[in-house]
Scaffold this motif. Structure first.
Motif, PDB file in Angstrom:
ATOM      1  N   ALA A 216      70.701  20.391  71.749  1.00 27.04           N
ATOM      2  CA  ALA A 216      71.437  19.748  70.602  1.00 27.04           C
ATOM      3  C   ALA A 216      72.031  20.633  69.594  1.00 27.04           C
ATOM      4  CB  ALA A 216      70.329  18.853  69.758  1.00 27.04           C
ATOM      5  N   GLY A 217      73.140  20.566  69.251  1.00 25.67           N
ATOM      6  CA  GLY A 217      73.888  21.157  68.468  1.00 25.67           C
ATOM      7  C   GLY A 217      74.667  22.182  69.198  1.00 25.67           C
ATOM      8  N   SER A 218      74.465  22.251  70.066  1.00 26.13           N
ATOM      9  CA  SER A 218      75.248  23.618  70.900  1.00 26.13           C
ATOM     10  C   SER A 218      76.855  23.189  71.474  1.00 26.13           C
ATOM     11  CB  SER A 218      74.451  24.081  72.212  1.00 26.13           C
ATOM     12  OG  SER A 218      74.539  23.228  72.938  1.00 26.13           O
ATOM     13  N   ALA A 219      77.530  24.069  71.341  1.00 31.38           N
ATOM     14  CA  ALA A 219      79.136  23.521  71.750  1.00 31.38           C
ATOM     15  C   ALA A 219      79.080  23.180  73.102  1.00 31.38           C
ATOM     16  CB  ALA A 219      79.795  24.983  71.508  1.00 31.38           C
ATOM     17  N   PRO A 220      79.721  21.946  73.581  1.00 30.10           N
ATOM     18  CA  PRO A 220      79.859  21.618  74.706  1.00 30.10           C
ATOM     19  C   PRO A 220      80.405  22.707  75.660  1.00 30.10           C
ATOM     20  CG  PRO A 220      81.529  20.459  73.238  1.00 30.10           C
ATOM     21  CD  PRO A 220      80.800  21.347  72.551  1.00 30.10           C
ATOM     22  N   VAL A 221      80.006  22.471  77.014  1.00 24.63           N
ATOM     23  CA  VAL A 221      80.671  23.385  78.105  1.00 24.63           C
ATOM     24  C   VAL A 221      82.075  23.141  78.280  1.00 24.63           C
ATOM     25  CG1 VAL A 221      80.284  24.000  80.437  1.00 24.63           C
ATOM     26  CG2 VAL A 221      78.376  23.413  79.062  1.00 24.63           C
ATOM     27  N   ALA A 222      82.906  24.133  78.258  1.00 23.49           N
ATOM     28  CA  ALA A 222      84.316  23.950  78.345  1.00 23.49           C
ATOM     29  C   ALA A 222      84.514  23.653  79.568  1.00 23.49           C
ATOM     30  CB  ALA A 222      84.800  25.205  77.880  1.00 23.49           C
ATOM     31  N   ALA A 223      85.716  22.579  79.872  1.00 23.86           N
ATOM     32  CA  ALA A 223      85.893  22.255  81.211  1.00 23.86           C
ATOM     33  C   ALA A 223      87.021  23.285  81.805  1.00 23.86           C
ATOM     34  CB  ALA A 223      86.711  20.845  81.215  1.00 23.86           C
ATOM     35  N   LYS A 224      86.731  23.772  83.016  1.00 24.03           N
ATOM     36  CA  LYS A 224      87.644  24.709  83.757  1.00 24.03           C
ATOM     37  C   LYS A 224      88.684  23.913  84.519  1.00 24.03           C
ATOM     38  CE  LYS A 224      83.861  28.016  84.484  1.00 24.03           C
ATOM     39  NZ  LYS A 224      83.296  28.677  85.327  1.00 24.03           N
ATOM     40  N   ARG A 225      89.954  24.476  84.076  1.00 24.42           N
ATOM     41  CA  ARG A 225      90.933  23.850  84.701  1.00 24.42           C
ATOM     42  C   ARG A 225      91.719  25.020  85.384  1.00 24.42           C
ATOM     43  NH1 ARG A 225      92.803  21.374  78.921  1.00 24.42           N
ATOM     44  NH2 ARG A 225      91.351  19.770  78.958  1.00 24.42           N
ATOM     45  N   PHE A 226      91.784  24.483  86.916  1.00 23.74           N
ATOM     46  CA  PHE A 226      92.672  25.447  87.687  1.00 23.74           C
ATOM     47  C   PHE A 226      93.944  25.021  87.902  1.00 23.74           C
ATOM     48  CE2 PHE A 226      88.080  25.566  88.663  1.00 23.74           C
ATOM     49  CZ  PHE A 226      87.860  26.927  88.671  1.00 23.74           C
ATOM     50  N   SER A 227      95.009  25.857  87.855  1.00 21.46           N
ATOM     51  CA  SER A 227      96.351  25.568  88.075  1.00 21.46           C
ATOM     52  C   SER A 227      96.755  26.260  89.194  1.00 21.46           C
ATOM     53  CB  SER A 227      97.149  25.821  86.586  1.00 21.46           C
ATOM     54  OG  SER A 227      97.015  27.009  86.361  1.00 21.46           O
ATOM     55  N   GLY A 228      97.604  25.483  90.083  1.00 19.37           N
ATOM     56  CA  GLY A 228      97.741  26.317  91.421  1.00 19.37           C
ATOM     57  C   GLY A 228      99.306  26.976  91.180  1.00 19.37           C
ATOM     58  N   CYS A 229      99.729  27.478  92.261  1.00 15.67           N
ATOM     59  CA  CYS A 229     101.150  27.991  92.303  1.00 15.67           C
ATOM     60  C   CYS A 229     102.407  27.155  91.945  1.00 15.67           C
ATOM     61  CB  CYS A 229     101.460  28.778  93.391  1.00 15.67           C
ATOM     62  SG  CYS A 229     100.296  29.912  93.823  1.00 15.67           S
TER      63      CYS A 229
END
Length: 91
Positions: A78-91
């Protein structure tokens, strides 16, 4: 079947490649004294001050004390920052 010229060429090429690799490694390898010194741990008091951008200079002992007094929050607590969503972008 291999002819004599092919066998000589392959043998000489193999010997030359091995010699070049041996000479190159001996030139690129660290000296033994440097390797031995890197294996010895250094005490925090002997390390120089660190210049932290946006903060200034701090000693390693002060940073260790701050980390012990203020440990990072566990992931998902509780109170910690949410885990960042990893976004992958292709070519």
């Amino acid at each position: 079947m291999l002819n004599r010229t092919g066998v000589i060429f392959c043998s000489v090429s193999l010997v030359l490649a091995t010699a070049i690799c041996a000479v190159g490694f001996s030139l690129a390898a660290l000296p033994r004294a440097t390797i031995d010194a890197a294996k010895q741990p250094a005490s925090a008091e002997t390390l120089p001050e660190l210049d932290l951008p946006g903060f200034g200079k701090a000693t390693v002992v002060d940073l260790m004390g701050y980390y012990i007094d203020n440990p990072p929050a566990p992931v998902g607590a509780a109170g910690s920052a949410p885990v960042a969503a990893k976004r992958f972008s292709g070519c």
